[in-house]
Design an enzyme around this catalytic site. Structure first.
Site, PDB file in Angstrom:
ATOM      1  N   GLU A  64       0.844  -1.207   0.000  1.00  0.00           N
ATOM      2  CA  GLU A  64       0.000   0.000   0.000  1.00  0.00           C
ATOM      3  C   GLU A  64       0.877   1.254   0.000  1.00  0.00           C
ATOM      4  O   GLU A  64       1.990   1.237   0.541  1.00  0.00           O
ATOM      5  CB  GLU A  64      -0.861   0.020   1.267  1.00  0.00           C
ATOM      6  CG  GLU A  64      -2.307  -0.399   1.070  1.00  0.00           C
ATOM      7  CD  GLU A  64      -3.158   0.630   0.348  1.00  0.00           C
ATOM      8  OE1 GLU A  64      -2.653   1.431  -0.453  1.00  0.00           O
ATOM      9  OE2 GLU A  64      -4.380   0.630   0.597  1.00  0.00           O
ATOM     10  N   ASP A  65       0.359   2.327  -0.549  1.00  0.00           N
ATOM     11  CA  ASP A  65       1.057   3.602  -0.461  1.00  0.00           C
ATOM     12  C   ASP A  65       0.890   4.192   0.937  1.00  0.00           C
ATOM     13  O   ASP A  65       1.837   4.662   1.555  1.00  0.00           O
ATOM     14  CB  ASP A  65       0.551   4.593  -1.529  1.00  0.00           C
ATOM     15  CG  ASP A  65      -0.968   4.732  -1.550  1.00  0.00           C
ATOM     16  OD1 ASP A  65      -1.675   3.935  -0.862  1.00  0.00           O
ATOM     17  OD2 ASP A  65      -1.481   5.610  -2.256  1.00  0.00           O
ATOM     18  N   ASP A  80      -4.499   5.106   6.142  1.00  0.00           N
ATOM     19  CA  ASP A  80      -5.031   6.299   6.812  1.00  0.00           C
ATOM     20  C   ASP A  80      -5.976   5.822   7.920  1.00  0.00           C
ATOM     21  O   ASP A  80      -5.541   5.494   9.022  1.00  0.00           O
ATOM     22  CB  ASP A  80      -5.704   7.154   5.735  1.00  0.00           C
ATOM     23  CG  ASP A  80      -6.288   8.456   6.242  1.00  0.00           C
ATOM     24  OD1 ASP A  80      -6.123   8.774   7.427  1.00  0.00           O
ATOM     25  OD2 ASP A  80      -6.924   9.171   5.454  1.00  0.00           O
ATOM     26  N   PHE A 127      -2.779  15.798   5.083  1.00  0.00           N
ATOM     27  CA  PHE A 127      -2.844  15.296   3.712  1.00  0.00           C
ATOM     28  C   PHE A 127      -1.486  15.424   3.022  1.00  0.00           C
ATOM     29  O   PHE A 127      -0.810  16.440   3.139  1.00  0.00           O
ATOM     30  CB  PHE A 127      -3.909  16.074   2.933  1.00  0.00           C
ATOM     31  CG  PHE A 127      -4.296  15.383   1.662  1.00  0.00           C
ATOM     32  CD1 PHE A 127      -5.207  14.335   1.672  1.00  0.00           C
ATOM     33  CD2 PHE A 127      -3.731  15.763   0.458  1.00  0.00           C
ATOM     34  CE1 PHE A 127      -5.551  13.686   0.503  1.00  0.00           C
ATOM     35  CE2 PHE A 127      -4.074  15.115  -0.722  1.00  0.00           C
ATOM     36  CZ  PHE A 127      -4.985  14.081  -0.695  1.00  0.00           C
ATOM     37  N   ARG A 146       0.960  12.734  -8.513  1.00  0.00           N
ATOM     38  CA  ARG A 146       1.512  11.371  -8.414  1.00  0.00           C
ATOM     39  C   ARG A 146       2.935  11.278  -8.936  1.00  0.00           C
ATOM     40  O   ARG A 146       3.701  10.422  -8.530  1.00  0.00           O
ATOM     41  CB  ARG A 146       0.660  10.382  -9.223  1.00  0.00           C
ATOM     42  CG  ARG A 146      -0.735  10.187  -8.710  1.00  0.00           C
ATOM     43  CD  ARG A 146      -1.342   8.947  -9.345  1.00  0.00           C
ATOM     44  NE  ARG A 146      -2.794   8.879  -9.215  1.00  0.00           N
ATOM     45  CZ  ARG A 146      -3.428   8.402  -8.141  1.00  0.00           C
ATOM     46  NH1 ARG A 146      -2.741   7.981  -7.112  1.00  0.00           N
ATOM     47  NH2 ARG A 146      -4.747   8.369  -8.108  1.00  0.00           N
TER      48      ARG A 146
HETATM   49  P1  IMP Z   1      -7.921   4.408   4.412  1.00  0.00           P
HETATM   50  O1  IMP Z   1      -8.935   3.449   3.861  1.00  0.00           O
HETATM   51  O2  IMP Z   1      -8.561   5.512   5.199  1.00  0.00           O
HETATM   52  O3  IMP Z   1      -6.816   3.711   5.196  1.00  0.00           O
HETATM   53  O4  IMP Z   1      -7.249   5.158   3.178  1.00  0.00           O
HETATM   54  C1  IMP Z   1      -6.418   4.510   2.308  1.00  0.00           C
HETATM   55  C2  IMP Z   1      -6.360   5.200   0.953  1.00  0.00           C
HETATM   56  O5  IMP Z   1      -6.746   6.583   1.023  1.00  0.00           O
HETATM   57  C3  IMP Z   1      -4.946   5.202   0.434  1.00  0.00           C
HETATM   58  O6  IMP Z   1      -4.648   4.042  -0.307  1.00  0.00           O
HETATM   59  C4  IMP Z   1      -4.891   6.466  -0.408  1.00  0.00           C
HETATM   60  O7  IMP Z   1      -5.316   6.183  -1.719  1.00  0.00           O
HETATM   61  C5  IMP Z   1      -5.884   7.398   0.238  1.00  0.00           C
HETATM   62  N1  IMP Z   1      -5.227   8.397   1.116  1.00  0.00           N
HETATM   63  C6  IMP Z   1      -5.229   8.422   2.468  1.00  0.00           C
HETATM   64  N2  IMP Z   1      -4.543   9.490   2.946  1.00  0.00           N
HETATM   65  C7  IMP Z   1      -4.073  10.148   1.863  1.00  0.00           C
HETATM   66  C8  IMP Z   1      -3.254  11.340   1.709  1.00  0.00           C
HETATM   67  O8  IMP Z   1      -2.818  12.012   2.676  1.00  0.00           O
HETATM   68  N3  IMP Z   1      -2.976  11.684   0.420  1.00  0.00           N
HETATM   69  C9  IMP Z   1      -3.418  10.989  -0.660  1.00  0.00           C
HETATM   70  N4  IMP Z   1      -4.183   9.897  -0.553  1.00  0.00           N
HETATM   71  C10 IMP Z   1      -4.501   9.459   0.698  1.00  0.00           C
END
Ligand code: IMP
Length: 177
Positions: A102-103, A106, A155, A168
């Site tokens: 994963e990148d 969050d 963010f 990106r």
């Molecule tokens: P989660 O489901 O809340 O854990 O979010 C995961 C996904 O949200 C990641 O794979 C990203 O695509 C996106 N995401 C979460 N935080 C950021 C951020 O700070 N910048 C850009 N994309 C984010």
């Protein structure tokens, strides 16, 4: 420290390229040790993880496979809450050592919703590698086995991560000002 604009927002350098690359080498070294003698399947989650997956994979020196899957839960700067699978997983995971790439994690919702689907296929083992982790933002607790950087709940863009489709292609990671 560079300040850049993506759409209407200003961002400043947070993680420079050399720091990202150094940390990725360390993660790959740990993976090479942990999976010695095995043949893990890396499942990289698109779109955001494409750069991390590519750079990590270059430093993996054991036999390993890689595939991509597309999930999405973000619109603009806020999680939409809905996890959508747009590209299905073709590989059979039964008996495999799987590493999710994963990148960023969050809230944890994306993986929380996706992991049971993977577990259903009975992989031999399943671990998670995420370049970034906003541990302060956790709503769905997960064990992340390989974390690049634990970052504040702000963010970020760059190195695969976007703000509404842009950013990106940046080599560094930038934080919202
Ligand atoms: P989660 O489901 O809340 O854990 O979010 C995961 C996904 O949200 C990641 O794979 C990203 O695509 C996106 N995401 C979460 N935080 C950021 C951020 O700070 N910048 C850009 N994309 C984010």
């Amino acid at each position: 420290m560079a300040v850049i604009k993506v759409h209407d927002k200003s961002f400043e350098t947070y993680l420079p390229e050399d720091q990202i690359q150094q940390r990725i080498k360390e993660l790959a070294t740990a993976i090479n040790t942990d999976y010695a003698g095995k043949r893990p399947l890396f499942i990289a989650i698109l779109n955001g993880s494409f750069m991390f997956a590519a750079d990590l994979f270059k430093h993996v020196n054991i036999d390993a496979e890689l595939c991509f899957i597309k999930l999405a839960s973000y619109k603009g700067m806020k999680s939409s809450g809905n996890v959508v699978t747009s590209i299905g997983l073709e590989d059979d995971l039964f008996g495999k050592d799987v590493v999710i790439v994963e990148d960023i994690v969050d809230t944890g919702k994306t993986l929380h919703n996706f992991l049971p689907k993977l577990m259903h296929q009975q992989p031999k083992s399943l671990k998670i590698a995420s370049l970034l982790h906003k541990s302060e933002a956790t709503e769905y607790p997960l064990t992340i086995d390989y974390v690049g950087f634990d970052i504040p709940n702000k963010f970020v863009v760059g190195y695969g991560l976007d703000y509404d489709g842009l950013g990106r292609n940046l080599k560094e990671i930038y934080q919202l000002i």
